[in-house]
Scaffold this motif. Structure first.
Motif, PDB file in Angstrom:
ATOM      1  N   LEU A  51      -7.138  -2.423  -4.451  1.00  0.00           N
ATOM      2  CA  LEU A  51      -7.036  -1.224  -5.275  1.00  0.00           C
ATOM      3  C   LEU A  51      -7.842  -1.372  -6.565  1.00  0.00           C
ATOM      4  O   LEU A  51      -8.486  -0.421  -7.017  1.00  0.00           O
ATOM      5  N   ALA A  52      -7.817  -2.555  -7.154  1.00  0.00           N
ATOM      6  CA  ALA A  52      -8.560  -2.776  -8.399  1.00  0.00           C
ATOM      7  C   ALA A  52     -10.061  -2.773  -8.176  1.00  0.00           C
ATOM      8  O   ALA A  52     -10.833  -2.398  -9.075  1.00  0.00           O
ATOM      9  N   TRP A  53     -10.492  -3.173  -6.989  1.00  0.00           N
ATOM     10  CA  TRP A  53     -11.925  -3.231  -6.687  1.00  0.00           C
ATOM     11  C   TRP A  53     -12.487  -1.887  -6.234  1.00  0.00           C
ATOM     12  O   TRP A  53     -13.679  -1.781  -5.941  1.00  0.00           O
ATOM     13  N   SER A  54     -11.649  -0.878  -6.127  1.00  0.00           N
ATOM     14  CA  SER A  54     -12.086   0.431  -5.637  1.00  0.00           C
ATOM     15  C   SER A  54     -11.562   1.518  -6.570  1.00  0.00           C
ATOM     16  O   SER A  54     -10.690   1.267  -7.403  1.00  0.00           O
ATOM     17  N   GLU A  55     -12.088   2.714  -6.413  1.00  0.00           N
ATOM     18  CA  GLU A  55     -11.662   3.833  -7.247  1.00  0.00           C
ATOM     19  C   GLU A  55     -11.050   4.973  -6.438  1.00  0.00           C
ATOM     20  O   GLU A  55     -10.261   5.748  -6.972  1.00  0.00           O
ATOM     21  N   ARG A  56     -11.419   5.076  -5.179  1.00  0.00           N
ATOM     22  CA  ARG A  56     -10.978   6.205  -4.370  1.00  0.00           C
ATOM     23  C   ARG A  56     -10.197   5.771  -3.133  1.00  0.00           C
ATOM     24  O   ARG A  56      -9.345   6.488  -2.630  1.00  0.00           O
ATOM     25  N   LEU A  57     -10.498   4.605  -2.623  1.00  0.00           N
ATOM     26  CA  LEU A  57      -9.929   4.102  -1.378  1.00  0.00           C
ATOM     27  C   LEU A  57      -8.402   4.051  -1.437  1.00  0.00           C
ATOM     28  O   LEU A  57      -7.833   3.551  -2.409  1.00  0.00           O
ATOM     29  N   ARG A  58      -7.748   4.589  -0.411  1.00  0.00           N
ATOM     30  CA  ARG A  58      -6.304   4.430  -0.274  1.00  0.00           C
ATOM     31  C   ARG A  58      -6.024   3.127   0.471  1.00  0.00           C
ATOM     32  O   ARG A  58      -6.726   2.793   1.431  1.00  0.00           O
ATOM     33  N   VAL A  59      -5.003   2.424   0.044  1.00  0.00           N
ATOM     34  CA  VAL A  59      -4.687   1.110   0.607  1.00  0.00           C
ATOM     35  C   VAL A  59      -3.273   1.112   1.141  1.00  0.00           C
ATOM     36  O   VAL A  59      -2.325   1.487   0.434  1.00  0.00           O
ATOM     37  N   GLY A  60      -3.129   0.702   2.393  1.00  0.00           N
ATOM     38  CA  GLY A  60      -1.818   0.596   3.008  1.00  0.00           C
ATOM     39  C   GLY A  60      -1.491  -0.852   3.322  1.00  0.00           C
ATOM     40  O   GLY A  60      -2.385  -1.662   3.586  1.00  0.00           O
ATOM     41  N   VAL A  61      -0.216  -1.185   3.280  1.00  0.00           N
ATOM     42  CA  VAL A  61       0.250  -2.495   3.721  1.00  0.00           C
ATOM     43  C   VAL A  61       1.235  -2.269   4.852  1.00  0.00           C
ATOM     44  O   VAL A  61       2.272  -1.638   4.664  1.00  0.00           O
ATOM     45  N   GLY A  62       0.893  -2.742   6.002  1.00  0.00           N
ATOM     46  CA  GLY A  62       1.774  -2.558   7.149  1.00  0.00           C
ATOM     47  C   GLY A  62       1.778  -3.804   8.027  1.00  0.00           C
ATOM     48  O   GLY A  62       0.859  -3.990   8.790  1.00  0.00           O
ATOM     49  N   LEU A  63       2.724  -4.714   7.739  1.00  0.00           N
ATOM     50  CA  LEU A  63       4.019  -4.418   7.107  1.00  0.00           C
ATOM     51  C   LEU A  63       4.418  -5.562   6.176  1.00  0.00           C
ATOM     52  O   LEU A  63       3.922  -6.673   6.315  1.00  0.00           O
ATOM     53  N   LEU A  64       5.377  -5.282   5.280  1.00  0.00           N
ATOM     54  CA  LEU A  64       6.037  -6.320   4.510  1.00  0.00           C
ATOM     55  C   LEU A  64       7.318  -6.698   5.258  1.00  0.00           C
ATOM     56  O   LEU A  64       8.196  -5.856   5.459  1.00  0.00           O
ATOM     57  N   PRO A  65       7.471  -7.962   5.701  1.00  0.00           N
ATOM     58  CA  PRO A  65       8.662  -8.345   6.468  1.00  0.00           C
ATOM     59  C   PRO A  65       9.880  -8.508   5.553  1.00  0.00           C
ATOM     60  O   PRO A  65       9.889  -9.345   4.651  1.00  0.00           O
ATOM     61  N   VAL A  66      10.900  -7.694   5.776  1.00  0.00           N
ATOM     62  CA  VAL A  66      12.026  -7.673   4.840  1.00  0.00           C
ATOM     63  C   VAL A  66      12.842  -8.962   4.817  1.00  0.00           C
ATOM     64  O   VAL A  66      13.448  -9.260   3.774  1.00  0.00           O
ATOM     65  N   PRO A  67      12.924  -9.758   5.893  1.00  0.00           N
ATOM     66  CA  PRO A  67      13.682 -11.007   5.752  1.00  0.00           C
ATOM     67  C   PRO A  67      13.087 -11.952   4.713  1.00  0.00           C
ATOM     68  O   PRO A  67      13.813 -12.781   4.148  1.00  0.00           O
ATOM     69  N   LEU A  68      11.798 -11.848   4.451  1.00  0.00           N
ATOM     70  CA  LEU A  68      11.147 -12.714   3.464  1.00  0.00           C
ATOM     71  C   LEU A  68      11.379 -12.260   2.038  1.00  0.00           C
ATOM     72  O   LEU A  68      11.096 -13.013   1.099  1.00  0.00           O
ATOM     73  N   ARG A  69      11.895 -10.998   1.828  1.00  0.00           N
ATOM     74  CA  ARG A  69      11.769 -10.365   0.531  1.00  0.00           C
ATOM     75  C   ARG A  69      13.098  -9.853   0.008  1.00  0.00           C
ATOM     76  O   ARG A  69      13.804  -9.150   0.702  1.00  0.00           O
ATOM     77  N   ASN A  70      13.395 -10.186  -1.238  1.00  0.00           N
ATOM     78  CA  ASN A  70      14.499  -9.522  -1.919  1.00  0.00           C
ATOM     79  C   ASN A  70      14.091  -8.086  -2.214  1.00  0.00           C
ATOM     80  O   ASN A  70      12.972  -7.821  -2.677  1.00  0.00           O
ATOM     81  N   VAL A  71      14.983  -7.142  -1.937  1.00  0.00           N
ATOM     82  CA  VAL A  71      14.606  -5.732  -2.051  1.00  0.00           C
ATOM     83  C   VAL A  71      14.254  -5.341  -3.486  1.00  0.00           C
ATOM     84  O   VAL A  71      13.399  -4.483  -3.701  1.00  0.00           O
ATOM     85  N   ALA A  72      14.882  -5.954  -4.466  1.00  0.00           N
ATOM     86  CA  ALA A  72      14.546  -5.622  -5.851  1.00  0.00           C
ATOM     87  C   ALA A  72      13.114  -6.023  -6.166  1.00  0.00           C
ATOM     88  O   ALA A  72      12.364  -5.274  -6.796  1.00  0.00           O
ATOM     89  N   LEU A  73      12.699  -7.212  -5.712  1.00  0.00           N
ATOM     90  CA  LEU A  73      11.331  -7.657  -5.957  1.00  0.00           C
ATOM     91  C   LEU A  73      10.328  -6.771  -5.224  1.00  0.00           C
ATOM     92  O   LEU A  73       9.312  -6.355  -5.795  1.00  0.00           O
ATOM     93  N   THR A  74      10.598  -6.468  -3.961  1.00  0.00           N
ATOM     94  CA  THR A  74       9.697  -5.591  -3.209  1.00  0.00           C
ATOM     95  C   THR A  74       9.532  -4.249  -3.905  1.00  0.00           C
ATOM     96  O   THR A  74       8.429  -3.712  -4.014  1.00  0.00           O
TER      97      THR A  74
END
Length: 293
Positions: A51-74
């Motif tokens: 996102l920082a290297w671009s100005e118009r490009l939309r960026v998606g993340v698919g997927l963030l695995p929830v067992p690895l992540r505390n929901v507050a941090l995500t």
């Protein structure tokens, strides 16, 4: 109109991302999607850089695995990205590959319960709510974001990755959209849409539900061979009706078929051995996109 994107696969080294982002931005690619696969690359760190290297490009993340992540941090990370780059971020969460989750001691007894609790908490926090949850896996005590994202005209969408019937119904009930992987053929997309709608009906939802579908694609002189090898790596017969190999017209026809089956966004997924990642994103934007109308 169906949006068209491409994947930067984490089998490429992280330092390769910059040149792919610049190629995507220069070619006018609509969306670049990233993965958080174990044990390759972070989805959030990669998305921040893209996102920082671009100005118009939309960026998606698919997927963030929830067992690895505390929901507050995500949710903190999601809110930060949405405030820094409004309108250019799409995040999806999912069960994660269970073998990988076991490797890091994060595998849970009920992935369905965890994903539902994570979705409920994350969406509430992104709406700016103060949240207390005493769930089976998610525990929040009077938590609210100090810097929530903008909610006008709507809170940021949270997508869920899903494959099986129960997960697809859950995505319809509890997520704002669904991500279908490249192991889903057109008939599978149609069936997924039915299951998602069953979940939405059960929850009484009438809001928009975004459906993103990955489509395995290969082009160039050895496209058919690379596609067949990729199918075999994924455990399918080499001749399975998954993905497309050929020129821009062949790929555009396949994209149109997936869109007709119900996809709002089709994301072309190169083979793991794609020889020219920058060329692939340019091919997607400059050769395939104009053929879709």
């Amino acid at each position: 109109m169906t949006a068209l994107g491409a994947v930067f696969r984490p089998q490429l080294p992280p330092e390769k991302l910059h040149s792919v982002v610049r190629a995507a931005e220069g070619a006018g690619l609509e969306e670049l999607w990233l993965w958080e696969d174990c044990f390759l690359e972070s989805g959030i760190a990669s998305a921040s850089a893209a996102l920082a290297w671009s100005e118009r490009l939309r960026v998606g993340v698919g997927l963030l695995p929830v067992p690895l992540r505390n929901v507050a941090l995500t949710t903190m990370e999601a809110a930060t990205l949405h405030r820094l780059f409004p309108g250019r971020v799409t995040l999806g969460v999912g069960h994660g590959v269970q073998d990988w989750m076991g490797q890091v001691g994060a595998r849970v007894e009920s992935p369905m319960a965890l994903l539902r609790e994570h979705l409920d908490a994350m969406r509430a926090l992104l709406r700016g709510e103060r949240v207390t949850i005493r769930g089976r896996y998610v525990q929040l005590d009077d938590v609210a974001l100090d810097w929530p994202p903008a909610t006008d005209p709507a809170p940021p969408a949270v997508l869920a990755g899903a494959r099986g019937p129960r997960s697809l119904r859950l995505a319809g009930e509890a997520a704002d959209g669904t991500v279908l992987d490249a192991n889903t053929d057109r008939a599978g997309v149609r069936r997924a849409m039915e299951l998602i709608e069953e979940g939405r009906a059960a929850a009484g939802r009438t809001d928009r539900h975004q459906v993103t579908v990955y489509l395995l694609a290969a082009t160039g002189p050895d496209a058919a061979e690379r596609l067949a090898a990729e199918r075999r790596r994924e455990g399918h017969d080499a001749d399975a009706d998954l993905g497309v190999a050929g020129d821009a017209e062949a790929v555009a026809r396949a994209v149109a078929g997936v869109a007709e089956a119900g996809a709002d966004t089709v994301v072309l997924q190169p083979t793991a051995d794609e020889p020219d990642p920058e060329g692939f994103v340019r091919f997607t934007a400059e050769a395939v996109r104009p053929l879709l109308g």
